[in-house]
Design a protein around this motif. Structure first.
Motif, short mmCIF file in Angstrom:
data_model
loop_
_atom_site.label_atom_id
_atom_site.label_comp_id
_atom_site.label_asym_id
_atom_site.label_seq_id
_atom_site.Cartn_x
_atom_site.Cartn_y
_atom_site.Cartn_z
N GLY A 1 0.79 -1.23 0.00
CA GLY A 1 0.00 0.00 0.00
C GLY A 1 0.82 1.27 0.00
N ILE A 2 2.02 1.23 -0.57
CA ILE A 2 2.92 2.40 -0.57
C ILE A 2 2.93 3.05 -1.94
CG2 ILE A 2 5.29 3.19 -0.23
CD1 ILE A 2 5.71 0.73 1.58
N ASP A 3 2.71 4.34 -1.99
CA ASP A 3 2.81 5.15 -3.21
C ASP A 3 3.02 6.59 -2.77
OD1 ASP A 3 2.66 6.41 -5.65
OD2 ASP A 3 0.51 6.12 -5.91
N LEU A 4 4.21 7.11 -2.99
CA LEU A 4 4.53 8.47 -2.55
C LEU A 4 4.41 9.50 -3.66
CD1 LEU A 4 7.66 7.66 -0.33
CD2 LEU A 4 5.24 7.80 0.35
N SER A 5 3.96 9.10 -4.84
CA SER A 5 3.86 10.04 -5.96
C SER A 5 2.82 11.12 -5.66
CB SER A 5 3.51 9.32 -7.26
OG SER A 5 2.27 8.65 -7.14
N PRO A 6 3.14 12.38 -5.95
CA PRO A 6 2.20 13.46 -5.65
C PRO A 6 1.13 13.61 -6.72
CG PRO A 6 4.17 14.37 -6.64
CD PRO A 6 4.41 12.89 -6.49
N VAL A 7 0.04 14.25 -6.37
CA VAL A 7 -0.94 14.69 -7.36
C VAL A 7 -0.34 15.91 -8.05
CG1 VAL A 7 -3.23 15.70 -7.70
CG2 VAL A 7 -2.92 13.80 -6.10
N GLN A 8 -0.09 15.78 -9.33
CA GLN A 8 0.62 16.83 -10.08
C GLN A 8 -0.40 17.69 -10.81
OE1 GLN A 8 3.63 14.97 -12.49
NE2 GLN A 8 4.73 14.15 -10.73
N ALA A 9 -0.78 18.77 -10.20
CA ALA A 9 -1.79 19.67 -10.78
C ALA A 9 -1.21 20.44 -11.95
CB ALA A 9 -2.29 20.63 -9.72
N SER A 10 -2.01 20.52 -13.03
CA SER A 10 -1.66 21.32 -14.21
C SER A 10 -0.27 21.02 -14.72
CB SER A 10 -1.78 22.82 -13.90
OG SER A 10 -3.06 23.15 -13.46
N ARG A 11 0.11 19.75 -14.66
CA ARG A 11 1.45 19.42 -15.12
C ARG A 11 1.53 19.52 -16.64
NH1 ARG A 11 1.84 12.86 -14.29
NH2 ARG A 11 0.00 12.30 -15.49
N GLN A 12 2.67 19.93 -17.13
CA GLN A 12 2.90 20.04 -18.57
C GLN A 12 3.55 18.74 -19.04
OE1 GLN A 12 2.02 22.61 -20.56
NE2 GLN A 12 2.69 21.53 -22.37
N ARG A 13 2.82 17.91 -19.71
CA ARG A 13 3.37 16.64 -20.16
C ARG A 13 4.13 16.83 -21.46
NH1 ARG A 13 -0.95 11.86 -19.36
NH2 ARG A 13 0.80 10.76 -20.27
N LYS A 14 5.18 16.02 -21.64
CA LYS A 14 5.99 16.11 -22.85
C LYS A 14 5.29 15.42 -24.03
CE LYS A 14 10.39 16.29 -20.38
NZ LYS A 14 11.71 15.62 -20.16
N SER A 15 4.45 14.43 -23.73
CA SER A 15 3.76 13.73 -24.80
C SER A 15 2.50 13.07 -24.25
CB SER A 15 4.66 12.66 -25.43
OG SER A 15 4.95 11.64 -24.50
N LEU A 16 1.59 12.75 -25.16
CA LEU A 16 0.38 12.01 -24.84
C LEU A 16 0.23 10.92 -25.89
CD1 LEU A 16 -2.15 14.87 -24.05
CD2 LEU A 16 -1.50 13.07 -22.47
N GLY A 17 -0.12 9.73 -25.47
CA GLY A 17 -0.23 8.66 -26.45
C GLY A 17 -1.10 7.52 -26.00
N LYS A 18 -1.29 6.58 -26.91
CA LYS A 18 -2.07 5.38 -26.63
C LYS A 18 -1.46 4.24 -27.44
CE LYS A 18 -6.77 3.51 -26.50
NZ LYS A 18 -8.20 3.76 -26.80
N GLU A 19 -1.37 3.06 -26.82
CA GLU A 19 -0.86 1.91 -27.53
C GLU A 19 -1.62 0.66 -27.12
OE1 GLU A 19 2.97 0.52 -24.86
OE2 GLU A 19 3.28 2.11 -26.36
N ARG A 20 -1.46 -0.40 -27.91
CA ARG A 20 -2.19 -1.65 -27.66
C ARG A 20 -1.27 -2.82 -28.01
NH1 ARG A 20 -7.33 -4.24 -28.61
NH2 ARG A 20 -6.99 -6.35 -27.79
N THR A 21 -1.21 -3.80 -27.12
CA THR A 21 -0.48 -5.03 -27.39
C THR A 21 -1.47 -6.09 -27.89
OG1 THR A 21 1.16 -4.53 -25.68
CG2 THR A 21 0.97 -6.82 -26.39
N PHE A 22 -1.08 -6.82 -28.92
CA PHE A 22 -1.97 -7.80 -29.55
C PHE A 22 -1.48 -9.22 -29.29
CE2 PHE A 22 -2.02 -3.95 -32.13
CZ PHE A 22 -3.37 -3.64 -32.11
N GLU A 23 -2.41 -10.05 -28.84
CA GLU A 23 -2.12 -11.46 -28.60
C GLU A 23 -3.35 -12.26 -29.00
OE1 GLU A 23 0.17 -14.44 -28.15
OE2 GLU A 23 0.97 -12.50 -27.47
N PRO A 24 -3.37 -12.88 -30.19
CA PRO A 24 -2.24 -13.06 -31.10
C PRO A 24 -1.93 -11.79 -31.91
CG PRO A 24 -4.22 -14.00 -32.05
CD PRO A 24 -4.60 -13.57 -30.65
N VAL A 25 -0.81 -11.83 -32.63
CA VAL A 25 -0.39 -10.68 -33.42
C VAL A 25 -1.37 -10.47 -34.57
CG1 VAL A 25 2.04 -11.02 -32.83
CG2 VAL A 25 1.10 -12.07 -34.91
#
Length: 371
Positions: free
Chosen positions: A245-269
């Motif tokens: 139950g450990i997670d020290l990451s902060p809530v990053q308000a209005s953060r400027q992300r370097k990129s946004l994306g989406k990907e999908r792994t296929f099984e089977p290919v």
């Protein structure tokens, strides 16, 4: 020395809410179209009208009971859902963006410490909220009620002392669920959860863990930190953190992300170019909606492809700043067409991202007449 003594100390002082809208796109369409009540609603192009093409953006809970879910080929819905129940609705990302803005407006009544993960999902740090004297559970309940009363949509939330647990909570009792994980209940809760419930543990890793007899959070702890590090490296370390139950990451308000994306792994290919094309179109629409929700434009499109032999490439294309899904889609399609050997070998992973992001300070005009 016990594993817990080798891990960072927990911080129990924060109050974090994770809000997740229930089947967001489908719920918006059902709200706006009463005739969809008691139907299995699938947000995708109807494959019976597109030659079998199309990818599901999301589906309502009635459709999910038939095994239909996001990122599946739309043609699968035709096979799994009775024809008299099934309804396809083409996605309207501009509308979903507007409704997401309304939801975020309600969030800002509680706090400005908001980290948006997607149009339908966000973390809020309410340790110091705008409504003093209210507990995090009371604030989350109030938000859930306001979303239902004002927007006629349901949502689920989790409340705890970190982001990981808050997200576990919001997923626990969907739809229209509310889960509060108090510090003294967390370990028992995590020990009972199946490993598939832990964010970040993918299907391949789940298979490896199950082969080793690891089925629950308790099993992860019993597996031991040293074995997790040896067998799973960095991801093993995070499994150990989360199992306690450990997670020290902060809530990053209005953060400027370097990129946004989406990907999908296929099984089977996959070998079908039309299917790959349908995924690229879905990824383009999703990424564009994310950019618009954050008021961002992209200067580069990145295509990522991995074949069945795990050969992986990324291809980048500079563009004029935009958040137009058609631009992303056409470029990604061209970049994939330059690498025909990947479809020939079979695509294991396909992804699209928008990079070199900047804030939009002007009204973007589309070059495409139908928009």
């Amino acid at each position: 020395m016990a594993d817990i003594d080798l891990l960072p100390r927990n911080d129990f002082s924060r109050r974090i809410i994770h809000l997740d809208m229930d089947a967001f796109y489908a719920s918006v369409e059902m709200r706006d179209r009463p005739e969809l009540a008691n139907k299995a609603v699938v947000i995708a192009q109807d494959p019976r009208k597109t030659g079998g093409h199309g990818v599901i953006a999301t589906a309502n809970y009635r459709a999910r009971k038939y095994g239909v879910g996001s990122a599946m080929a739309a043609a699968q819905a035709v096979k799994l859902i009775p024809a008299e129940e099934l309804v396809f609705v083409e996605p309207d990302f501009a509308k979903y963006h507007r409704v997401s803005g309304q939801v975020h407006g309600l969030m800002h009544e509680l706090t400005d410490q908001i980290e948006s993960v997607a149009l339908d999902e966000a973390y809020m740090d309410v340790t110091r909220s705008k409504i003093p004297g209210k507990s995090a559970l009371e604030l989350a309940s109030y938000l859930q009620e306001q979303i239902f009363r004002q927007l006629h949509l349901t949502s689920s939330f989790g409340v705890s002392y970190n982001k990981f647990l808050a997200k576990m909570g919001s997923e626990y009792a969907k739809p229209f669920g509310r889960t509060y994980l108090a510090p003294d209940r967390v370990q028992d809760f995590l020990d009972r959860q199946e490993i598939k419930r832990f964010p970040g543990i993918g299907k391949k890793t789940q298979e490896r863990l199950k082969e080793a007899g690891v089925l629950t959070g308790r099993d992860i702890r019993n597996y031991g930190l040293s074995r997790l590090l040896k067998d799973y490296k960095k991801s093993g370390y995070y499994m150990a953190l989360h199992a306690y139950g450990i997670d020290l990451s902060p809530v990053q308000a209005s953060r400027q992300r370097k990129s946004l994306g989406k990907e999908r792994t296929f099984e089977p290919v996959i070998y079908d170019p039309d299917r790959a094309d349908a995924y690229l179109k879905d990824f383009s629409q999703t990424v564009a909606a994310e950019l618009k929700g954050r008021n961002l434009l992209a200067r580069v499109v990145v295509l990522k492809v991995r074949d069945r032999n795990f050969k992986t490439i990324t291809r980048r294309q500079q563009i004029q700043p935009t958040s137009d899904p058609e631009v992303f889609y056409q470029l990604a399609k061209e970049l994939l067409a330059r690498e025909p050997e990947f479809l020939a070998e079979g695509i294991r992973l396909l992804g699209l991202s928008a990079g070199e992001l900047e804030e939009k300070h002007y009204q973007e005009i589309s070059l495409f007449a139908d928009e």
